[in-house]
Write a protein that holds these residues in place. Structure first.
Motif, mmCIF file in Angstrom:
data_model
loop_
_atom_site.group_PDB
_atom_site.id
_atom_site.type_symbol
_atom_site.label_atom_id
_atom_site.label_comp_id
_atom_site.label_asym_id
_atom_site.label_seq_id
_atom_site.Cartn_x
_atom_site.Cartn_y
_atom_site.Cartn_z
ATOM 1 N N ASP A 9 -12.536 30.681 61.805
ATOM 2 C CA ASP A 9 -11.771 30.648 60.362
ATOM 3 C C ASP A 9 -11.576 29.145 59.922
ATOM 4 O O ASP A 9 -11.409 28.025 60.909
ATOM 5 N N ASP A 25 -12.777 41.636 60.896
ATOM 6 C CA ASP A 25 -12.436 40.577 60.082
ATOM 7 C C ASP A 25 -11.549 41.005 59.036
ATOM 8 O O ASP A 25 -11.068 40.048 58.179
ATOM 9 N N SER A 64 -16.220 31.686 58.734
ATOM 10 C CA SER A 64 -15.875 32.839 58.434
ATOM 11 C C SER A 64 -15.175 33.092 56.706
ATOM 12 O O SER A 64 -15.276 31.957 56.204
ATOM 13 N N ARG A 65 -14.872 34.347 56.372
ATOM 14 C CA ARG A 65 -14.389 34.241 54.731
ATOM 15 C C ARG A 65 -12.931 33.634 54.836
ATOM 16 O O ARG A 65 -12.527 33.766 53.707
ATOM 17 N N TRP A 66 -12.358 33.707 56.085
ATOM 18 C CA TRP A 66 -10.692 33.313 55.938
ATOM 19 C C TRP A 66 -10.465 31.841 55.942
ATOM 20 O O TRP A 66 -11.130 31.194 56.720
ATOM 21 N N ASP A 92 -8.541 34.378 51.454
ATOM 22 C CA ASP A 92 -9.877 34.359 51.141
ATOM 23 C C ASP A 92 -10.245 33.631 49.728
ATOM 24 O O ASP A 92 -9.404 32.887 49.161
#
Length: 260
Positions: free
Chosen positions: A65, A2, A79-81, A109
């Motif tokens: 994402d 990640d 996800s964080r993205w 992010d």
């Protein structure tokens, strides 16, 4: 994986290549030009198809994402993205046959941009910035990006896309800074930020931006040693105003005049 920025950059490069193929196929051809608003905000098949090509790569490689793009609906990832995409930054230049439009790709992010590409399909140049990379490439040629060390407004070159900048008040603020600079140029769209990162100009000041206009330039300029904030010194990655400067001294001097 990640936080594998080698992987991320490879995906961004694939997207830039795909968008380059699409946009060059349409550039300087007879295109239908639509407008998103009554005051003429142009969009073409090249914009839509280039973003679709990039989104297809993300669906294959990073399906979890998020995606924020100019031409299609936002995708909320798990996800964080989030990938922030502008398939043609400078559509007005594109439809006029001018070569200064570009493709913008950023990976963000919650804290903002972490990786960015400014791709100039017609000139063949690509500007990349992120962890471990600050690079200009053109075919097999490559060199490091780096801002220049100008600290005085009287020695600075300043760029913006439109002479009117934004609102009347924002335009007046920009011109206060421009009058203090040695040289002012207009009309470069995202190429202006790339030139700052490459050490050719010193300031870029704009208003009325969207996130997809500025996220990639932030990553590239910061990797090259420059600074990008809004006009009050806060984060610029959500859009609005942007002040990009080669040095902290120039940034401070320009911000004083912008808010004067």
């Amino acid at each position: 994986m990640d936080d594998d920025f080698t992987e991320f950059r490879g995906i961004a490069e694939r997207m830039a290549d795909a968008a380059r193929d699409v946009t060059l196929r349409h550039f300087r051809t007879e295109l239908r030009i639509d407008s998103k608003r009554s005051d003429f905000d142009p969009v073409t098949a090249a914009d839509r198809e280039a973003e679709a090509a990039m989104r297809a790569i993300l669906a294959e490689t990073r399906p979890d994402d998020g995606i924020l793009g100019e031409e299609a609906a936002t995708v909320a990832g798990t996800s964080r993205w989030t990938w922030v995409l502008d398939p043609i930054d400078g559509t007005r230049a594109f439809i006029s046959g001018m070569p200064t439009w570009g493709v913008l790709i950023a990976l963000c992010d919650a804290g903002g941009p972490r990786l960015g590409l400014i791709d100039q399909p017609f000139t063949g140049e690509r500007f990349a910035g992120g962890p471990g990379v600050a690079a200009w490439t053109r075919g097999d040629a490559a060199r490091a990006l780096g801002v220049r060390g100008t600290t005085e407004l009287a020695e600075a070159t300043i760029l913006t896309t439109f002479p009117e900048v934004g609102t009347e008040a924002e335009a007046a603020a920009f011109h206060r800074v421009a009058r203090a600079c040695r040289l002012t140029r207009y009309g470069m769209d995202c190429y202006a930020y790339a030139l700052l990162a490459a050490g050719h100009v010193d300031l870029v000041i704009e208003a009325g931006l969207q996130a997809y206009d500025i996220c990639a330039p932030i990553a590239v300029i910061e990797a090259a040693g420059g600074i990008v904030t809004d006009w009050q010194g806060g984060p610029a990655h959500d859009g609005g105003t942007a002040l990009a400067a080669a040095t902290p001294e120039l940034h401070a001097a320009a911000m004083d005049l912008l808010n004067g």
